[in-house]
Design an enzyme around this catalytic site. Structure first.
Site, PDB file in Angstrom:
ATOM      1  CG  HIS A 142      -0.112   0.453   2.327  1.00 47.46           C
ATOM      2  ND1 HIS A 142      -1.483   0.283   3.603  1.00 47.46           N
ATOM      3  CD2 HIS A 142       1.063  -0.536   2.955  1.00 47.46           C
ATOM      4  CE1 HIS A 142       0.034   0.586   4.194  1.00 47.46           C
ATOM      5  NE2 HIS A 142       0.617  -0.165   4.509  1.00 47.46           N
ATOM      6  CG  HIS A 143       4.768   1.732   2.825  1.00 44.77           C
ATOM      7  ND1 HIS A 143       3.654   2.884   2.639  1.00 44.77           N
ATOM      8  CD2 HIS A 143       4.427   0.883   3.317  1.00 44.77           C
ATOM      9  CE1 HIS A 143       2.916   2.712   4.162  1.00 44.77           C
ATOM     10  NE2 HIS A 143       4.218   1.928   4.309  1.00 44.77           N
ATOM     11  CB  CYS A 144       3.729   0.828  -4.753  1.00 44.78           C
ATOM     12  SG  CYS A 144       4.630   1.211  -6.503  1.00 44.78           S
ATOM     13  CD  GLN A 184      -0.906   8.441   5.030  1.00 47.58           C
ATOM     14  OE1 GLN A 184       0.241   8.892   5.515  1.00 47.58           O
ATOM     15  NE2 GLN A 184      -1.216   9.456   3.965  1.00 47.58           N
ATOM     16  CG  ASN A 186       2.619   6.537   1.346  1.00 53.64           C
ATOM     17  OD1 ASN A 186       2.272   5.216   1.424  1.00 53.64           O
ATOM     18  ND2 ASN A 186       3.324   7.052   0.713  1.00 53.64           N
TER      19      ASN A 186
END
Length: 356
Positions: A142-144, A184, A186
């Site tokens: 979920h950070h990509c 988070q 992001n």
């Protein structure tokens, strides 16, 4: 016209919508031990589920590697070309010595596992719509976002799964992301910043990576947690906000990012949730989605301790024992459980959760 992809070919009807491949696991010369991530956790989850006789090799859906053409549905060509530089991959995966390896080794030993997990998430999206639920034992990067990786996330599998569904599956035009990893999310937030079709709920430790203020503007329901948050407060917040999110916006699919780095003692998460609390959390999300008849796709995301594989397996066993994963193997052939069953499930609501 969407390109042809093997990721949407129907698996054998006898399978469970649990997606995995032995190629998920990252092992090379012990370098994976330089990152706190347990790079073999995905295989361990499957082994625990086999020991408990929940699944067998021929009953799980074999994940396929996402091709460049699949990845270009979201990623820029420029970003994919950057991954041909070992030092870029070393930065994204936070394993510095990777910078010194020839890129063909990096492609095979680091990126291929991540591409296979990404293919698994895309496959699980279609399976969830067909069968009412699906679990990719990996994924949750979920950070990509489309043009930038980070935090061990090289491909935007959540964005990809949703975009694939929007483009290729009739009747799927709204999605809710419930991101309960300690960090988070992001990446998907940046990708869906101005997209009214996607509703994002994100609960995370407000003090840790990535602290992406710009991406936070995409969150419709933001639950910022304090250091050391424990079970009672956490589960009450998750229950309130998951219910609120699903009442506020009616999605055609829920993508649930079920990170286990909320576990007490996780070196990166900074929260203090017990193993039982994690099992209960997953139950809250599945109950909320299934009681409304909304398909749910779960990915396992972050979790940096040796015991997380056991907890993920226990959670899946719990969901099964509660009837939240449809009926035994027939779930594959019969699709999602009857409305009666869902209503009965939802009736054993949060009031029964032992929060003590």
């Amino acid at each position: 016209r969407p390109h042809r992809t093997e990721l949407y070919e129907a698996p054998p009807s006898g399978c469970w919508p649990i997606v995995y491949s032995p190629d998920y696991n990252i092992t090379f010369m012990g370098l994976e031990k330089l990152h706190p991530f347990d790079a073999g956790k995905w295989g361990k989850v499957i082994n625990f589920l086999k020991e408990e006789k929940l699944i067998a090799d021929d009953l799980i859906v074999q994940a396929r590697e996402a091709t460049d053409e699949d990845l270009l549905v979201v990623h820029t060509r420029r970003y994919l070309n950057k991954l041909k530089w070992s030092f870029v991959v070393a930065t994204i995966t936070e394993i510095p010595p990777v910078a010194f390896l020839p890129n063909f080794v990096v492609q095979r030993k680091v990126l291929k596992p991540l591409r296979t997990q990404t293919g698994g998430t895309i496959m699980a999206g279609k399976l969830a719509v067909d069968r009412g639920w699906a679990i990719n034992v990996g994924g949750g990067f979920h950070h990509c976002s489309s043009d930038k990786g980070g935090g061990f996330c090289a491909y935007a599998d959540i964005t990809l799964a949703i975009k694939f569904l929007f483009e290729r599956v009739q009747g799927v035009s709204r999605a809710t992301i419930i991101d309960l990893d300690a960090h988070q999310g992001n990446g998907h937030e940046r990708d869906f910043m101005d997209d009214p079709r996607v509703y994002i709920m994100d609960a995370y430790n407000r003090y840790i990576y990535p602290g992406d203020g710009f991406a936070k503007r995409a969150i419709k329901r933001k639950v910022e947690l304090e250091w050391g948050t424990e079970d009672t407060e956490y589960l009450q917040k998750v229950h309130t906000h998951v219910e609120g999110a699903l009442n506020e916006f009616k999605p055609d699919i829920v993508v649930y990012n079920a990170g286990t780095d909320i576990l007490d003692g996780d070196p990166l998460g900074g929260l203090a949730i017990s193993p039982q609390g994690i099992v209960k959390r997953d139950e809250v999300v599945f109950r909320a989605a299934r009681s409304r008849g909304v398909p749910v796709l779960m990915v396992t995301s972050g979790g940096y301790q040796k015991r997380t594989a056991r907890i993920i397996a226990d959670s899946i066993l719990n969901l099964h024992s509660l009837g939240l994963l449809g009926r035994q193997q027939a779930a594959c052939a019969l699709g999602s459980p009857s409305l009666d069953q869902m209503v009965r499930d939802s009736a054993k609501d949060f009031s029964n959760l032992s929060l003590q």
